[in-house]
Design a protein around this motif. Structure first.
Motif, PDB file in Angstrom:
ATOM      1  N   SER A   9      55.839  55.503  93.935  1.00 44.16           N
ATOM      2  CA  SER A   9      55.003  53.934  94.003  1.00 44.16           C
ATOM      3  C   SER A   9      54.292  53.783  95.180  1.00 44.16           C
ATOM      4  CB  SER A   9      56.072  52.858  93.966  1.00 44.16           C
ATOM      5  OG  SER A   9      55.490  51.812  93.925  1.00 44.16           O
ATOM      6  N   THR A  10      53.047  53.030  95.073  1.00 46.36           N
ATOM      7  CA  THR A  10      52.349  52.931  96.320  1.00 46.36           C
ATOM      8  C   THR A  10      53.015  51.900  96.969  1.00 46.36           C
ATOM      9  OG1 THR A  10      51.198  51.280  95.164  1.00 46.36           O
ATOM     10  CG2 THR A  10      50.381  53.487  95.067  1.00 46.36           C
ATOM     11  N   ASP A  11      52.712  51.517  98.287  1.00 47.14           N
ATOM     12  CA  ASP A  11      53.160  50.365  99.055  1.00 47.14           C
ATOM     13  C   ASP A  11      52.367  49.222  99.205  1.00 47.14           C
ATOM     14  OD1 ASP A  11      55.452  52.063  99.768  1.00 47.14           O
ATOM     15  OD2 ASP A  11      54.707  52.883 101.105  1.00 47.14           O
ATOM     16  N   SER A  12      51.388  48.938  98.073  1.00 42.63           N
ATOM     17  CA  SER A  12      50.305  47.938  98.202  1.00 42.63           C
ATOM     18  C   SER A  12      51.264  46.639  97.991  1.00 42.63           C
ATOM     19  CB  SER A  12      49.537  47.989  96.871  1.00 42.63           C
ATOM     20  OG  SER A  12      49.020  49.279  96.884  1.00 42.63           O
ATOM     21  N   PRO A  13      50.992  45.572  98.504  1.00 39.72           N
ATOM     22  CA  PRO A  13      51.638  44.348  98.494  1.00 39.72           C
ATOM     23  C   PRO A  13      51.395  43.695  97.300  1.00 39.72           C
ATOM     24  CG  PRO A  13      49.379  44.117  99.561  1.00 39.72           C
ATOM     25  CD  PRO A  13      49.646  45.333  99.657  1.00 39.72           C
ATOM     26  N   ALA A  14      52.475  42.768  96.903  1.00 35.64           N
ATOM     27  CA  ALA A  14      52.553  42.263  95.361  1.00 35.64           C
ATOM     28  C   ALA A  14      51.054  41.755  95.296  1.00 35.64           C
ATOM     29  CB  ALA A  14      53.378  41.168  95.337  1.00 35.64           C
ATOM     30  N   GLY A  15      50.697  41.693  93.995  1.00 35.62           N
ATOM     31  CA  GLY A  15      49.466  40.950  93.627  1.00 35.62           C
ATOM     32  C   GLY A  15      48.000  41.963  93.915  1.00 35.62           C
ATOM     33  N   THR A  16      48.186  42.782  94.619  1.00 44.83           N
ATOM     34  CA  THR A  16      47.263  43.794  94.914  1.00 44.83           C
ATOM     35  C   THR A  16      47.194  45.312  94.039  1.00 44.83           C
ATOM     36  OG1 THR A  16      48.081  44.963  96.840  1.00 44.83           O
ATOM     37  CG2 THR A  16      46.993  42.787  97.046  1.00 44.83           C
ATOM     38  N   SER A  17      45.894  45.610  94.307  1.00 42.03           N
ATOM     39  CA  SER A  17      46.065  47.103  93.673  1.00 42.03           C
ATOM     40  C   SER A  17      44.528  47.886  94.506  1.00 42.03           C
ATOM     41  CB  SER A  17      45.694  47.323  92.230  1.00 42.03           C
ATOM     42  OG  SER A  17      45.836  48.602  91.720  1.00 42.03           O
ATOM     43  N   THR A  18      44.354  49.165  94.138  1.00 42.19           N
ATOM     44  CA  THR A  18      43.294  49.910  94.827  1.00 42.19           C
ATOM     45  C   THR A  18      41.793  49.497  94.177  1.00 42.19           C
ATOM     46  OG1 THR A  18      43.519  51.773  93.305  1.00 42.19           O
ATOM     47  CG2 THR A  18      44.697  51.790  95.310  1.00 42.19           C
ATOM     48  N   ASP A  19      40.778  49.701  94.931  1.00 39.29           N
ATOM     49  CA  ASP A  19      39.480  49.465  94.502  1.00 39.29           C
ATOM     50  C   ASP A  19      39.174  48.138  93.864  1.00 39.29           C
ATOM     51  OD1 ASP A  19      39.671  53.020  93.736  1.00 39.29           O
ATOM     52  OD2 ASP A  19      38.697  51.984  95.646  1.00 39.29           O
ATOM     53  N   ALA A  20      39.982  47.180  94.179  1.00 41.46           N
ATOM     54  CA  ALA A  20      39.536  45.706  93.597  1.00 41.46           C
ATOM     55  C   ALA A  20      40.121  45.610  92.490  1.00 41.46           C
ATOM     56  CB  ALA A  20      38.171  45.570  93.636  1.00 41.46           C
ATOM     57  N   VAL A  21      40.949  46.355  92.035  1.00 44.88           N
ATOM     58  CA  VAL A  21      41.575  46.171  90.534  1.00 44.88           C
ATOM     59  C   VAL A  21      42.806  45.561  90.873  1.00 44.88           C
ATOM     60  CG1 VAL A  21      42.871  47.549  88.610  1.00 44.88           C
ATOM     61  CG2 VAL A  21      40.562  48.282  89.724  1.00 44.88           C
ATOM     62  N   LEU A  22      43.041  44.488  90.406  1.00 44.22           N
ATOM     63  CA  LEU A  22      44.024  43.350  90.575  1.00 44.22           C
ATOM     64  C   LEU A  22      45.126  43.512  89.470  1.00 44.22           C
ATOM     65  CD1 LEU A  22      42.273  40.542  92.256  1.00 44.22           C
ATOM     66  CD2 LEU A  22      43.367  42.439  93.325  1.00 44.22           C
ATOM     67  N   ARG A  23      46.373  43.411  89.826  1.00 40.52           N
ATOM     68  CA  ARG A  23      47.398  43.391  88.939  1.00 40.52           C
ATOM     69  C   ARG A  23      48.437  42.359  89.465  1.00 40.52           C
ATOM     70  NH1 ARG A  23      52.562  43.367  89.356  1.00 40.52           N
ATOM     71  NH2 ARG A  23      53.737  43.680  87.499  1.00 40.52           N
ATOM     72  N   LEU A  24      48.536  41.060  88.745  1.00 41.73           N
ATOM     73  CA  LEU A  24      49.404  40.220  89.200  1.00 41.73           C
ATOM     74  C   LEU A  24      49.669  39.377  88.303  1.00 41.73           C
ATOM     75  CD1 LEU A  24      46.893  38.177  91.549  1.00 41.73           C
ATOM     76  CD2 LEU A  24      46.219  39.472  89.598  1.00 41.73           C
ATOM     77  N   THR A  25      50.786  38.402  88.842  1.00 41.33           N
ATOM     78  CA  THR A  25      51.227  37.385  87.796  1.00 41.33           C
ATOM     79  C   THR A  25      50.507  35.920  87.975  1.00 41.33           C
ATOM     80  OG1 THR A  25      52.714  36.302  89.468  1.00 41.33           O
ATOM     81  CG2 THR A  25      53.722  38.199  88.159  1.00 41.33           C
ATOM     82  N   ALA A  26      50.506  35.146  86.924  1.00 49.56           N
ATOM     83  CA  ALA A  26      49.625  33.830  86.921  1.00 49.56           C
ATOM     84  C   ALA A  26      49.822  33.156  88.435  1.00 49.56           C
ATOM     85  CB  ALA A  26      49.894  33.173  85.762  1.00 49.56           C
ATOM     86  N   HIS A  27      51.148  33.234  88.777  1.00 51.31           N
ATOM     87  CA  HIS A  27      51.403  32.418  89.848  1.00 51.31           C
ATOM     88  C   HIS A  27      50.871  33.138  91.328  1.00 51.31           C
ATOM     89  CE1 HIS A  27      53.997  30.208  92.593  1.00 51.31           C
ATOM     90  NE2 HIS A  27      54.352  31.309  93.516  1.00 51.31           N
ATOM     91  N   GLU A  28      50.904  34.238  91.343  1.00 46.21           N
ATOM     92  CA  GLU A  28      50.286  35.217  92.334  1.00 46.21           C
ATOM     93  C   GLU A  28      48.750  34.895  92.232  1.00 46.21           C
ATOM     94  OE1 GLU A  28      53.364  38.742  92.845  1.00 46.21           O
ATOM     95  OE2 GLU A  28      51.897  38.846  91.230  1.00 46.21           O
TER      96      GLU A  28
END
Length: 361
Positions: free
Chosen positions: A6-25
């Motif tokens: 797994s990458t160490d990206s913080p919650a709600g972020t991903s690479t190259d401006a591809v965001l994967r997050l919850t509605a709350h985030e």
């Protein structure tokens, strides 16, 4: 899913401006109170702020707002809990975001019971169970005239598609489709599939219709409802698919048959997709939960035999029919029989390979 670390990206972020997050985030990232915007509105706001693609995860729906697909991805039952790691791993392996979102929701040893469905708009698609028995349909002949429909019907094709590339207001369409329907029904009642021209197919009471994904997306909601009502009366709907999200959208659309292609590179259409190969075709067969149509680049009977050995319900022949389908179809049918009854059917891989290069339109 066999994934790298797994990458160490913080919650709600991903690479190259591809965001994967919850509605709350998502709301927190936008500086908004939770619940102040709908999930699709949150995704659009994040896109407006510069995110290239957004996946908002939830239960049981994920919202996709990506370069290739948007809509609700609805999973039939609980998926893996390590969604973030699996999503990042799929991106790292070359999958586009829409496909990565599908893979992130599939458990180890996934079956058709695990495949999500994808909506075409902001109304979630209804998930329906896979078929318990998928029929074998034989050779699928694709032709462009009523005369060739008759020839294929006389030769005993399993399915025939009439594919005429003409404007919907072309005055020759109605008599040509009517003649094709008559030709198919008078020779063993071979099912005739009308490509694209759905209004005429319904008005002339064709038994089956095939639409591409772009054609389906272009329909108004009321038009999709009209087609669904015709399905309830017996119309069979076929739909193309070239990627995981298109497979999920076809299932969400209620398609009765789902095409997987191109199996091999094809010159029939100019398209951005990489070849599916026999491995992806076998995976489609395992996961679709509906009869799978193998199409694309099938120019020799040996190729058709290999497709049939994956468990595909039917295999398309276009250019291979030649000038006289009555003379060529028996050879294709022998190849179908050999592949369909093969002693060692081709097994499906654990996971498919990407069919689109990231950044491709």
């Amino acid at each position: 899913m066999d994934t790298p670390a797994s990458t160490d990206s913080p919650a709600g972020t991903s690479t190259d401006a591809v965001l994967r997050l919850t509605a709350h985030e998502a709301a927190e990232r936008l500086g908004l109170p939770a619940g102040s915007l709908s999930v699709p509105e949150l995704a659009r706001a994040l896109r407006d702020q510069g995110a290239s693609e957004v996946v908002v995860t939830g239960d049981p729906h994920d919202w996709l707002d990506t370069a290739h697909a948007s809509g609700w991805l609805t999973r039939p039952r609980s998926g893996p809990t390590d969604h973030a790691m699996r999503f990042e791993a799929a991106l790292a392996r070359g999958w586009v975001a829409a496909d990565a979102a599908v893979l992130a929701r599939l458990p180890e040893h996934a079956t058709a019971l695990d495949l999500p469905v994808l909506s075409v708009d902001e109304t979630p698609a209804r998930w329906t169970a896979p078929l318990t028995h998928v029929p074998a349909l034989g050779v699928y002949a694709i032709v462009d005239s009523a005369e060739r429909v008759r020839a294929c019907a006389e030769a005993g094709a399993g399915l025939i598609q009439l594919r005429i590339k003409a404007r919907r207001d072309d005055p020759s369409l109605v008599p040509e489709i009517r003649a094709a329907l008559d030709a198919a029904s008078s020779h063993g009642r071979t099912p005739l599939v009308i490509n694209d021209h759905w209004r005429l197919a319904l008005s002339l009471q064709a038994p089956a219709l095939h639409l591409g994904q772009e054609d389906w997306l272009a329909l108004r909601p009321t038009e999709r409802t009209t087609i669904a009502a015709a399905q309830a009366r017996g119309l069979q709907l076929g739909m193309s698919s070239h990627s995981l999200w298109e497979l999920c959208r076809a299932r969400g659309a209620g398609a009765d048959l789902i095409a997987c292609g191109p199996v091999w590179p094809t010159l029939t259409k100019d398209m951005p997709w990489h070849a599916q190969g026999l491995d992806n075709l076998a995976w489609w067969v395992r996961m679709a939960g509906r009869p799978v149509i193998a199409i694309g680049g099938i120019l020799a009977p040996e190729q058709l035999e290999q497709c049939a050995a994956t468990g595909a319900a039917t295999v398309c022949v276009v250019r291979g029919l030649g000038n006289d389908p009555r003379a060529t179809l028996p050879r294709w049918q022998r190849a179908w029989d050999a592949g369909h009854h093969h002693a060692a059917p081709r097994p499906a891989p654990a996971w498919p390979h990407p069919t689109l290069t990231p950044g491709a339109a």
